[in-house]
Design a protein around this motif. Structure first.
Motif, short mmCIF file in Angstrom:
data_model
loop_
_atom_site.label_atom_id
_atom_site.label_comp_id
_atom_site.label_asym_id
_atom_site.label_seq_id
_atom_site.Cartn_x
_atom_site.Cartn_y
_atom_site.Cartn_z
N ALA A 1 15.61 3.91 -1.20
CA ALA A 1 15.47 3.83 -2.65
C ALA A 1 14.29 4.71 -3.05
O ALA A 1 13.39 4.96 -2.25
CB ALA A 1 15.24 2.40 -3.11
N SER B 1 18.78 0.07 -4.50
CA SER B 1 18.73 0.31 -3.07
C SER B 1 20.11 0.73 -2.59
O SER B 1 21.11 0.10 -2.93
CB SER B 1 18.30 -0.94 -2.30
OG SER B 1 17.00 -1.32 -2.65
N LYS B 2 20.15 1.80 -1.82
CA LYS B 2 21.43 2.30 -1.30
C LYS B 2 21.51 1.98 0.19
O LYS B 2 20.57 2.18 0.93
CB LYS B 2 21.57 3.79 -1.52
CG LYS B 2 22.93 4.32 -1.10
CD LYS B 2 23.10 5.76 -1.47
CE LYS B 2 24.49 6.23 -1.07
NZ LYS B 2 24.71 7.61 -1.40
N THR C 1 18.76 1.70 4.61
CA THR C 1 18.60 1.48 3.18
C THR C 1 17.52 2.43 2.69
O THR C 1 16.54 2.69 3.39
CB THR C 1 18.24 0.02 2.84
OG1 THR C 1 18.14 -0.11 1.41
CG2 THR C 1 16.95 -0.43 3.47
N SER D 1 32.71 0.64 1.85
CA SER D 1 32.03 1.66 1.04
C SER D 1 31.41 2.74 1.92
O SER D 1 31.05 2.50 3.06
CB SER D 1 30.96 1.02 0.17
OG SER D 1 29.88 0.59 0.96
N GLY E 1 28.69 4.38 0.84
CA GLY E 1 27.27 4.30 0.48
C GLY E 1 27.15 3.27 -0.62
O GLY E 1 27.37 3.56 -1.78
N TRP E 2 26.89 2.04 -0.25
CA TRP E 2 26.91 0.91 -1.17
C TRP E 2 25.57 0.82 -1.88
O TRP E 2 24.52 0.86 -1.25
CB TRP E 2 27.17 -0.35 -0.36
CG TRP E 2 27.52 -1.57 -1.13
CD1 TRP E 2 28.75 -1.96 -1.55
CD2 TRP E 2 26.63 -2.62 -1.51
NE1 TRP E 2 28.68 -3.18 -2.18
CE2 TRP E 2 27.39 -3.61 -2.17
CE3 TRP E 2 25.25 -2.81 -1.37
CZ2 TRP E 2 26.82 -4.76 -2.67
CZ3 TRP E 2 24.69 -3.96 -1.88
CH2 TRP E 2 25.47 -4.93 -2.53
N LYS E 3 25.59 0.71 -3.21
CA LYS E 3 24.36 0.67 -3.99
C LYS E 3 24.26 -0.68 -4.70
O LYS E 3 25.15 -1.06 -5.47
CB LYS E 3 24.32 1.82 -5.00
CG LYS E 3 22.97 2.02 -5.61
CD LYS E 3 22.92 3.33 -6.37
CE LYS E 3 21.53 3.61 -6.87
NZ LYS E 3 21.45 4.87 -7.59
N THR F 1 23.69 2.61 3.69
CA THR F 1 24.61 3.57 4.31
C THR F 1 24.75 3.25 5.79
O THR F 1 23.76 3.01 6.48
CB THR F 1 24.06 5.01 4.16
OG1 THR F 1 23.79 5.25 2.77
CG2 THR F 1 25.05 6.03 4.66
N ASP G 1 27.57 -1.13 -6.95
CA ASP G 1 28.75 -1.50 -6.18
C ASP G 1 28.86 -3.01 -5.96
O ASP G 1 29.90 -3.50 -5.58
CB ASP G 1 28.75 -0.78 -4.82
CG ASP G 1 28.81 0.73 -4.99
OD1 ASP G 1 29.67 1.19 -5.75
OD2 ASP G 1 27.99 1.42 -4.37
#
Length: 184
Positions: free
Chosen positions: A97, A177-178, A95, A127, A129-131, A180, A135
């Motif tokens: 950000a 926050s992303k 994660t 996904s 890259g889930w944000k 991946t 998302d």
């Protein structure tokens, strides 16, 4: 000390801080992540009244044992964790950000995301890259001391819990926050 000397010192400090917090410098092995996840879940079950029973209802649990946030005007945060389904690790995630504004210093936090529906879990897993907030929406839970989490009427598909060294943290957001998936 002249203005330009102070500027160079501040620039050097920021550069060193950003280099030391780069993902490559704090990347953990799968074993290290698994140990941290296990300890974080143990703490979750101890700190959250009814936490163990609550987790049994989850379709999946994403655990980040340590997310480091640091900044001096410009800030960033990074952490690595694992996604568990039926109490088994099925994937590793990072994660990250970034933030801009008045900030100085560093802190560490632990995050537990609980997927309550199969749809929310599948959407997250599919996904690239889930944000959070884009998302999918994450409800960061607050409740009173001594109240059992299972007595709270939670209808959100994804629920977030954020801990500091002092316990559950309130009034926080995970938006921006992303998340991946990592190869471990």
């Amino acid at each position: 000390m002249s203005y330009s000397a102070k500027y160079r010192i501040v620039f050097l400090f920021i550069s060193l801080m950003m280099i030391s917090l780069s993902p490559a410098s704090i990347a953990a092995s799968a074993t290290e992540i698994n140990i941290g996840v296990s300890e974080t879940l143990k703490r979750f079950k101890q700190d959250i009244s009814g936490g163990e029973q609550f987790l049994k209802q989850a379709k999946g649990v994403l655990v980040f044992p340590s997310i480091i946030k640091a900044g001096f005007i410009v800030g960033g945060e990074y952490g690595e964790g694992a996604l568990l389904v039926s109490d088994k690790t099925i994937a590793y995630y990072s994660t990250a950000a970034a933030s801009l504004g008045f900030q100085l210093g560093a802190q560490s936090k632990s995050v537990v995301l609980v997927f309550m529906t199969n749809d929310s879990l599948k959407s997250f897993q599919s996904s690239k890259g889930w944000k959070a907030g884009v998302d999918g929406s994450v409800a960061v839970i607050e409740w009173g001391v001594g109240e059992d989490i299972n007595t709270v009427d939670i209808k959100d598909p994804i629920i977030g819990f954020v801990f500091s060294n002092k316990g559950l943290m309130y009034n926080l957001t995970l938006e921006g926050s992303k998340f991946t998936q990592l190869e471990k």
